[in-house]
Design a protein around this motif. Sequence first.
Motif, PDB file in Angstrom:
ATOM      1  N   THR A 185      53.976  34.931  10.224  1.00  0.00           N
ATOM      2  CA  THR A 185      54.174  33.650   9.557  1.00  0.00           C
ATOM      3  C   THR A 185      55.276  32.803  10.180  1.00  0.00           C
ATOM      4  N   ASP A 186      56.352  33.426  10.629  1.00  0.00           N
ATOM      5  CA  ASP A 186      57.510  32.665  11.117  1.00  0.00           C
ATOM      6  C   ASP A 186      57.539  32.482  12.628  1.00  0.00           C
ATOM      7  N   GLU A 212      45.953  42.349   6.631  1.00  0.00           N
ATOM      8  CA  GLU A 212      47.336  42.011   6.296  1.00  0.00           C
ATOM      9  C   GLU A 212      48.164  41.629   7.517  1.00  0.00           C
ATOM     10  N   LEU A 263      43.974  37.968   6.864  1.00  0.00           N
ATOM     11  CA  LEU A 263      44.242  38.618   5.572  1.00  0.00           C
ATOM     12  C   LEU A 263      43.493  39.935   5.409  1.00  0.00           C
ATOM     13  N   LYS A 305      48.628  38.564   8.598  1.00  0.00           N
ATOM     14  CA  LYS A 305      49.283  37.272   8.399  1.00  0.00           C
ATOM     15  C   LYS A 305      50.772  37.402   8.105  1.00  0.00           C
ATOM     16  N   LYS A 306      51.153  38.341   7.264  1.00  0.00           N
ATOM     17  CA  LYS A 306      52.551  38.437   6.846  1.00  0.00           C
ATOM     18  C   LYS A 306      53.501  38.787   7.992  1.00  0.00           C
ATOM     19  N   TYR A 307      52.951  39.293   9.089  1.00  0.00           N
ATOM     20  CA  TYR A 307      53.785  39.665  10.237  1.00  0.00           C
ATOM     21  C   TYR A 307      53.981  38.523  11.230  1.00  0.00           C
ATOM     22  N   ASN A 337      50.861  28.084   5.628  1.00  0.00           N
ATOM     23  CA  ASN A 337      52.253  28.461   5.930  1.00  0.00           C
ATOM     24  C   ASN A 337      52.459  29.033   7.322  1.00  0.00           C
TER      25      ASN A 337
END
Length: 255
Positions: free
Chosen positions: A81-82, A75, A72, A77-79, A103
């Motif tokens: 997650t999947d 930033e 975090l 993490k948002k890249y 998640n």
Amino acid sequence: MKNIKKIFFKILFNLISLFYKPFLKYKKPVRFKNIAVLGKGESVKFFVNNYHVRRKDIDLIILTNYQKNDLLSFELKKYITDIPIILLGNITEPLLYLSNVSNLTIYEVIVQRFYPGKSKRDALTGLEMLRQNFKMDSYSFKVKYLNKYIRNFIKRNPQIKTNSNCGIIGTILACSYKPENLYVFGIDFYETGYFNMPLLKKMDLKEKKGLLSMKEKFKELFYVIIKNHKNIRFKIFTMSKFKKKYSNSEIINHL
């Protein structure tokens, strides 16, 4: 006393897992064609900026020694997650905060050590030793030791055993899945800071100088990995002075 401490840690982090696991997803990658290894050097920024590789094409990510607020704080993490993830940690078993791993999709959790033979069950140094604190049980009850592929590779290349770090072992781990393409980010051989903080925030000046004195050895080990995996295309994003040596590699060192 030592065994009592281990039992205490085992129970503690198994209890902590009750808070972690409901927020984690567990999934095996559909394929292993494209794997990314993420160290913690400044060149992780290549992954975030997405200049030279499409993140959506990555089948598996190996995070090496990520802990606390690493995902975090930049930033990152948002890249990811999947994308299925392997969490690889050294013997200290670094642990990410729950806010950082919630998640995420976990494939495996691995400690950077080999399960020891009987003669080394009490060892406290080296790559062959038992786990000490069980922190990574917070992610999974099935934390693994390094696989046979890595053990055999190091037997053939013994210089790696005494000079390796988590990034180098993570790269060999990625090779063990036999990808077509291997993308390496954040391995700068200590020639830069971490992607989210200066090196001296995590170590003293003496340790930093010691690591810098080893950087050429680390680079040579990386060349050994590339040379011995001619069927893998390496795309290495680094801010170090690492040069191309083999035709199956591409070096990108400018943002």
